[in-house]
Design an enzyme around this catalytic site. Structure first.
Site, PDB file in Angstrom:
ATOM      1  N   CYS A  71      38.129  38.700  36.297  1.00 35.23           N
ATOM      2  CA  CYS A  71      39.604  38.137  37.003  1.00 35.23           C
ATOM      3  C   CYS A  71      39.243  36.532  37.184  1.00 35.23           C
ATOM      4  O   CYS A  71      40.155  36.254  37.528  1.00 35.23           O
ATOM      5  CB  CYS A  71      39.778  38.648  38.352  1.00 35.23           C
ATOM      6  N   HIS A 110      43.416  33.987  42.412  1.00 36.89           N
ATOM      7  CA  HIS A 110      43.582  35.012  41.607  1.00 36.89           C
ATOM      8  C   HIS A 110      44.512  36.020  42.294  1.00 36.89           C
ATOM      9  O   HIS A 110      44.570  36.293  43.488  1.00 36.89           O
ATOM     10  CB  HIS A 110      42.160  35.739  41.435  1.00 36.89           C
ATOM     11  N   ASN A 149      48.297  42.693  39.632  1.00 37.88           N
ATOM     12  CA  ASN A 149      47.228  42.057  39.241  1.00 37.88           C
ATOM     13  C   ASN A 149      47.018  42.167  37.841  1.00 37.88           C
ATOM     14  O   ASN A 149      46.715  43.000  37.364  1.00 37.88           O
ATOM     15  CB  ASN A 149      46.147  42.770  39.948  1.00 37.88           C
TER      16      ASN A 149
END
Length: 322
Positions: free
Chosen positions: A113, A250, A280
């Site tokens: 990520c 993030h 996400n």
């Protein structure tokens, strides 16, 4: 010394929207639980055969078009992903073919990520050599293909998407400073592990595992380490959090971002988010959020902090300023 600047940005998401109520039909969860714990209301999911390279290609086309350059002028392509089309060839090589970027070499970079931040930092070094006119950094993920849809601790978070930037040389660099870290840990978050052979047998073939995470450990790790990292990094650059106009973290979980903002004593108005509607999207989340910021506001004179964190535990920040 010549540095690099972001010439243009772009992003792309699949057309299919999966709401929390849709997920509740296939996994033991509810809209109320997901919103309360994550802030996520929906996510985009690739249900029409689009793989990671396809999402990456569309985001790249948008960025190249906005940059007003010919694809033949792109010197290199970096794709950050931990959901590649396959182990070989690289997803970046497939994107290079799709774009017709015949003059560009290409490779994948995997820091989960945190990929977009690490990808930009890497591309910046190539631009600084003076050997390349333009570079392309793409963060793309089809997280849905790696999910175990019986595991609500992971499935409810993730969505699919891609973001891209075109970098160019500049005597007034936009990428001002960086700081990266890795703390080796393969247990808290992992995905796609391939076990070695235990014996020779005719039915041996690669088998990989689905994405898995220890949610509470991830939350605690991020909400303690990331605020301290941001403050330490900015202090080294002679800045404080109050000097930053926009934070692009993030897009893991809205509640996590809110916690970081609270610890830093900063208003959520300064934090760019898309996790509520995109979920996400792993490394693509920051890239997509930065594109949304870059195309909606004039960032001249503004300082933007990109902070990524993911499996590894790998994390880092990149300071942008125009």
């Amino acid at each position: 010394m010549t540095g690099s600047k972001i010439l243009a940005t772009g992003h792309y998401v699949p057309k299919d929207i999966v709401t929390n109520d849709d997920l509740a039909k296939v996994v033991d969860t509810s809209d109320e639980w997901i919103v309360a714990h994550t802030g996520i209301k929906s996510r985009r999911v690739s249900l029409r055969g689009e793989n990671t390279s396809d999402l990456a290609t569309e985001a790249a086309k948008q960025a190249i078009d906005r940059a007003g350059i010919a694809v033949e002028e792109v010197g290199f392509i970096i794709v950050t992903t931990f959901t590649p089309d396959g182990l070989a060839p690289s997803t970046a090589a497939i994107v290079q073919r799709n774009l017709g970027a015949d003059q560009a070499w290409a490779f994948d970079l995997s820091t989960a990520c945190a990929g977009f931040v690490f990808g930009l930092a890497t591309a910046d070094k190539f631009i600084k050599t003076g050997a390349y006119k333009y570079g392309l950094v793409i963060s793309a993920e089809v997280n849905s293909k790696m999910m175990d849809f019986s595991d609500r601790t992971s499935t409810v978070f993730f969505g699919d998407g891609a973001g891209a930037v075109v970098l160019a040389p500049s005597k007034d660099p936009e990428l001002l400073a960086e700081e990266m870290h890795t703390v080796g840990d393969e247990k808290v978050v992992h995905s796609g592990r391939i076990s070695p052979l235990a014996k020779l047998a005719a039915d041996n073939y690669p088998k990989i595992d689905a994405f898995a995470q220890e949610g509470r450990s991830v939350y605690n790790e991020v909400t303690t380490k990331i605020p301290a990292h941001i403050q330490s990094f900015l202090k080294k650059e002679g800045l404080t959090v109050d000097d930053i106009d926009y934070f692009v973290l993030h897009q893991a979980n809205l509640r996590m971002i809110e916690s970081v903002a609270d610890t830093l004593g900063q208003s959520m108005d300064k934090f760019v988010t898309n996790v509520e509607v995109y979920g996400n999207a792993s490394s693509a989340g920051i890239a997509m959020a930065y594109d949304q910021l870059n195309t909606s506001l004039d960032l001249t004179g503004k300082k933007v902090l990109l902070t990524g964190f993911g499996a590894g535990f790998t994390y880092g920040s990149l300071l942008l300023g125009r």
